[in-house]
Enzyme design. Structure first.
Site, short mmCIF file in Angstrom:
data_model
loop_
_atom_site.label_atom_id
_atom_site.label_comp_id
_atom_site.label_asym_id
_atom_site.label_seq_id
_atom_site.Cartn_x
_atom_site.Cartn_y
_atom_site.Cartn_z
CG ASP A 43 -15.67 36.95 3.65
OD1 ASP A 43 -15.32 36.42 2.57
OD2 ASP A 43 -16.64 36.56 4.32
CE LYS A 290 -1.44 12.33 5.19
NZ LYS A 290 -2.22 11.93 4.01
CG ASP A 707 11.65 -21.15 -2.07
OD1 ASP A 707 10.75 -20.55 -1.47
OD2 ASP A 707 11.63 -21.35 -3.29
N GLY A 744 5.89 -13.88 -4.20
CA GLY A 744 5.05 -14.92 -4.79
C GLY A 744 4.09 -15.48 -3.76
CE LYS A 745 2.82 -21.16 -4.47
NZ LYS A 745 2.30 -22.53 -4.67
CG HIS A 748 13.39 -16.87 -0.43
ND1 HIS A 748 13.89 -16.26 -1.57
CD2 HIS A 748 12.65 -17.91 -0.87
CE1 HIS A 748 13.47 -16.92 -2.64
NE2 HIS A 748 12.71 -17.92 -2.24
NE ARG A 814 9.51 -13.38 -8.36
CZ ARG A 814 9.42 -14.58 -7.76
NH1 ARG A 814 9.29 -14.65 -6.43
NH2 ARG A 814 9.48 -15.69 -8.47
NE ARG A 816 5.26 -15.10 -9.37
CZ ARG A 816 5.45 -15.99 -8.43
NH1 ARG A 816 4.70 -15.96 -7.33
NH2 ARG A 816 6.38 -16.92 -8.54
#
Length: 877
Positions: A43, A290, A707, A744-745, A748, A814, A816
């Site tokens: 203040d 963070k 892959d 994706g799943k 590579h 991708r 998706r």
């Protein structure tokens, strides 16, 4: 009466504040009182016309002339208030603790009455702590704003300090009257006052003298607090993080150095971190991740728990029953825990946008509380206990807690190393904390935050309509306050889902105003189509710096914040990331607000911004190659098709190329610069799959791609093991393997090749690796693409390594849900924490701020071996 408002707000039978009377009009007293009320503030009071003109300065005065502190005008106070130091009972107006932080005299520069009327009061201070020239500048009033806001600004003079100088409010926290910290006065009985020495109605109590009251603070001194109350001494600071002794499990919290008895507080304003360009060096700090969520204080008492925001709002119900019940079951009688509520998405990363969406939908199943500090435990005030001791006690407390309660571990490694790892994981950044530090409300350099990407709040000043959806926004028009005036900083046109775009339209339409709230008119192009709003809302935005003209670049909306008033939003100094001017592209996007990924809120503009950011790393894997595309003109929820030939109406920057083996056939697609890549964005190419050979030699692959495609029921850890085995076999053959997620799943595993290899050799070599792995471990791997044989096993797909075949490009998104990205990794990053879809268009910028794990890809090219035998042997171990 000049003090009527002051007296009307107070019950002087309950508060020790002076009733006072207006005095003579000739004095020039000045005082700043540190006031720990609902929020800690300072203040400022200047004597004028027999009263103390008063302003509440939210974060206290700053000696940096560029730092403009909000000062809210409050009622005039009596002159004898300048000596008041004590406790105002809770429930009374201004309830909390007050100390005299600085005092002296002031002298106006010019006519003070004219300055107050005009809205610019210039003056000099002659205090124990503050000296030199200062300015109070009144801000323009806002619609429905009842309070009068000013800015307190240090003048440019010899007393001014640089932005990186330690804040004076932190260096000099003590009372100039008694030498006591505010925490010592806070421990007095409700209604205690330095004027009376005791609570209201206790005339026998006398003020307690202290040695500190007899000496005056020096500007650069760091005196230890001398307290008349029975408190333990402040713990001695140590240089090393491991120098603080951790308490044993089950230890009495009052036995810890610095602990003192005290009741559980209703609320404590949280300790805040100071933004820095780099983490602090040395071993005095530990480093935490963070988090990307809402800061909360968890208050537990007698088997009941509440969750309070950083501003003291009770959001217990909003965060759902799971967190409340888990906290209530902790083995404590009373505790106050500091932490952050986050939403953990399927990728394993915390996501503020997901948190906002969950809260708006009253969804709580993804919410987790990461606890990182313990302020109070079972009657013990732990504020003066060293940080690492507090955290050790907290870790023990959470050991058997429900999974929704997590302990935020810290690292004692080099801060720069921790930050580098955080950025590689696309986290927001790190918070470095003094290992022996005390817990103190407000911003402090004992806690230092360093970010991977620039991120801050901006004021929403307007919006544009979506060009593709009805009753939805297309972009937000943003600003910041500079010298009390709202200045434009550009737009953000990505990051909101389709549902959020509609919700923002409804909210902002209700705030529409006829005139621009900006202090300067927008340029015609910037103003086109803008609907202005009353600047009440605050948006959190992630961005990659400012352009030369001060506008945001590559900005993405992350959510609305309701824990910070718009009037406090100023331009923050960005973290030390790539802040160069943006690359200029000659591609104009039509319908830039078209949402390609509705769930993730990624628009066409957002995809273009992402590619502009990723292009320097992605270019070697994209340019000068035939490309195949997955195009989704209406986004991932609409029609999609695979495209490898150039289409009619393609942008000029997209390069047509003809296959040497089919010179009369339709041209294929290629690009040679960023403009071409943005042309693909305009054409809704959401995935890019390049050949493994360049246009300079179509028949010579410059890489092989293995892959790894897991079948149903295969755990992620098995795919990680498969990648390690492929890498080992490639190394045995003299090649250098690199790895990336697919978005994706699977994964590579990629190896760069030196010239001379041809497609038949590459296919034969990779087939033999796949066959060998399937033969060695038939229960784990298959080399045939037949779906019937893949259940519970991993397909080692070698068919990417033949002429005309493609694989998704490094850094390509991708098509998706979630807007996942195929992201290059370092081998030491592989682990359960990073799944195949962990990295997304939204969190990739933080990743791009870190070191490039594929930086040595081209230099690692090696020739295919003459025979495949070295790569086909059974994996050892």
């Amino acid at each position: 009466m000049p003090l009527a408002t002051y007296r009307r707000k107070r019950d002087f039978s309950r508060t020790p504040e002076p009733r006072g009377a207006a005095g003579k009009a000739k004095g020039a007293a000045y005082v700043i009182q540190k006031h720990a009320a609902r929020r800690l503030h300072y203040d400022l009071r200047l004597e004028l016309d027999g009263v103390l003109k008063s302003w509440a300065v939210t974060r206290g005065p700053s000696l940096d002339p560029a730092d403009k502190r909000l000062a809210v005008e409050v009622e005039d106070h009596p002159l004898d208030y300048r000596d008041f130091e004590g406790t105002i009972p809770r429930g009374e107006y201004g309830g909390g603790t007050v100390i005299v932080w600085d005092r002296g005299t002031w002298s106006p520069i010019g006519d003070p009455h004219a300055g107050l009327k005009k809205g610019h009061l210039e003056f000099a201070l002659h205090g124990d702590k503050l000296k030199g020239r200062w300015h109070l500048v009144r801000m323009a009033p806002r619609t429905r704003e009842k309070r009068v806001n000013w800015l307190l600004i240090k003048g440019e003079d010899a007393q001014a300090r640089a932005p990186d100088a330690p804040p004076l409010v932190e260096r000099e926290p003590l009372s100039v009257t008694t030498g006591r910290p505010i925490e010592a006065v806070e421990g007095e009985a409700p209604g205690w006052s330095s004027r009376t020495g005791g609570p209201i109605g206790d005339p026998a109590s006398e003020p307690k003298a202290t040695p500190a009251a007899k000496r005056k603070q020096k500007p650069e001194a760091h005196p230890a607090p001398a307290s008349p109350t029975k408190t333990r001494a402040r713990p001695k600071r140590t240089a090393a993080a491991d120098a603080v002794t951790a308490p044993p499990p089950g230890a009495d919290p009052l036995a810890l150095p610095g602990a003192k008895p005290g009741p559980l507080p209703d609320f404590v304003p949280p300790m805040l971190a100071t933004l820095a360009a780099a983490p602090p060096k040395g071993n005095a700090y530990v480093h935490e991740i963070k988090f990307d969520g809402y800061r909360v204080l968890a208050r537990i008492k007698d088997g009941k728990a509440r969750l309070l925001t950083r501003g003291g709002l009770d959001w217990t119900d909003r965060f759902g029953p799971a967190l409340r019940e888990a906290l209530a079951r902790l083995p404590v009688r009373a505790a106050l825990i500091d932490g952050e509520v986050v939403a953990e998405t399927g990728s394993g990363a915390s996501d503020f946008s997901a948190l906002q969406q969950d809260l708006s939908e009253s969804r709580a199943d993804r919410l987790v509380l990461y606890a990182f500090d313990l302020i109070h435990l079972d009657g013990a005030d732990l504020g003066d206990v060293p940080l690492t001791a507090r955290k050790s006690l907290l870790e023990a407390l959470l050991k058997e807690a429900a999974p929704v309660l997590r302990f935020s571990a810290h690292f004692a490694d080099d801060g720069a190393t921790v930050l580098a790892h955080a950025c590689r994981l696309s986290l927001e950044g790190v918070v470095s904390k003094r290992a022996d530090g005390r817990y103190r409300s407000g911003r402090s350099r004992d806690w230092i935050k360093t970010k991977c990407t620039a991120r801050q709040e901006f004021v929403v000043a307007g919006f544009t309509l979506s060009s593709v959806a009805k009753d939805a926004i297309g972009a937000l028009v943003l600003g910041v306050y500079e010298n009390g005036r709202l200045a434009p900083v550009g737009r953000v046109g990505t990051g909101f889902s389709a549902a959020m775009a509609r919700a923002l339209f409804r909210t902002l339409s209700a705030l529409a105003v006829a005139r621009s709230p900006f202090a300067v008119p927008l340029a015609p192009e910037a103003a086109r189509g803008v609907r202005f709003v009353d600047p009440q809302l605050v948006a959190e935005v992630e961005f990659r710096g400012f352009t030369a003209d001060g506008n945001l670049r590559h900005a993405a909306f992350r959510g609305l914040r309701d824990d910070k008033p718009a009037s406090e939003v100023v331009r923050e100094m960005p973290t030390e990331t790539d802040n160069r001017a943006p690359r200029r592209a000659a591609i104009a996007l039509t319908h830039p607000d078209r949402i390609y990924w509705p769930d993730a809120g990624v628009t066409k503009q957002g995809l273009a911004d992402y590619w502009a950011e990723a292009y320097p790393r992605a270019a070697p894997h994209l340019t000068g190659r035939p490309l195949a595309l997955v195009r989704c003109p209406e986004g991932i929820d609409g029609e999609r098709f695979f495209q490898k030939h150039l289409w009619q109406g393609a942008r000029r920057a997209i390069v047509p190329v003809r296959d040497p083996k089919d010179p009369s056939g339709s041209p294929l697609v290629s690009i040679d610069r960023l403009d071409g890549l943005l042309g693909l964005v305009q054409a809704a190419a959401l995935e890019i799959h390049p050949w493994g050979s360049a246009l300079t030699d179509w028949e010579a692959p410059d890489r092989i791609v293995m892959d790894l495609d897991p079948g149903e029921g295969v755990p992620w850890e098995a795919t990680l093991a498969a990648a390690a085995e492929v890498a080992e076999r490639l190394r045995q053959a003299g090649l250098v393997p690199f790895v990336k997620t697919t978005g994706g799943k699977g994964l590579h595993v990629v190896a760069p090749l030196a010239p001379k290899a041809k497609w038949p050799q590459a296919k034969a070599f990779t087939k033999m690796i796949a066959d060998a792995m399937a033969a060695d471990s038939p229960e784990r791997y298959v080399a045939t693409i037949a779906m019937a044989k893949r259940r519970g096993r991993i397909l080692i797909d070698y068919l990417r390594n033949q002429r005309g075949a493609t694989a998704v490009a490094p850094y390509s998104p991708r098509a998706r849900a979630g807007a996942a990205v195929s992201m290059p990794l370092a081998w030491d990053e592989l682990g359960p924490a990073i799944g195949p879809a962990y990295f997304t268009v939204a969190n990739a910028p933080a990743r791009l701020a870190a070191a490039d794990p594929w930086g040595g890809f081209a230099a690692a090219a090696a020739p295919l071996p003459d025979g495949p035998r070295k790569a086909t042997g059974r994996r050892k171990g």
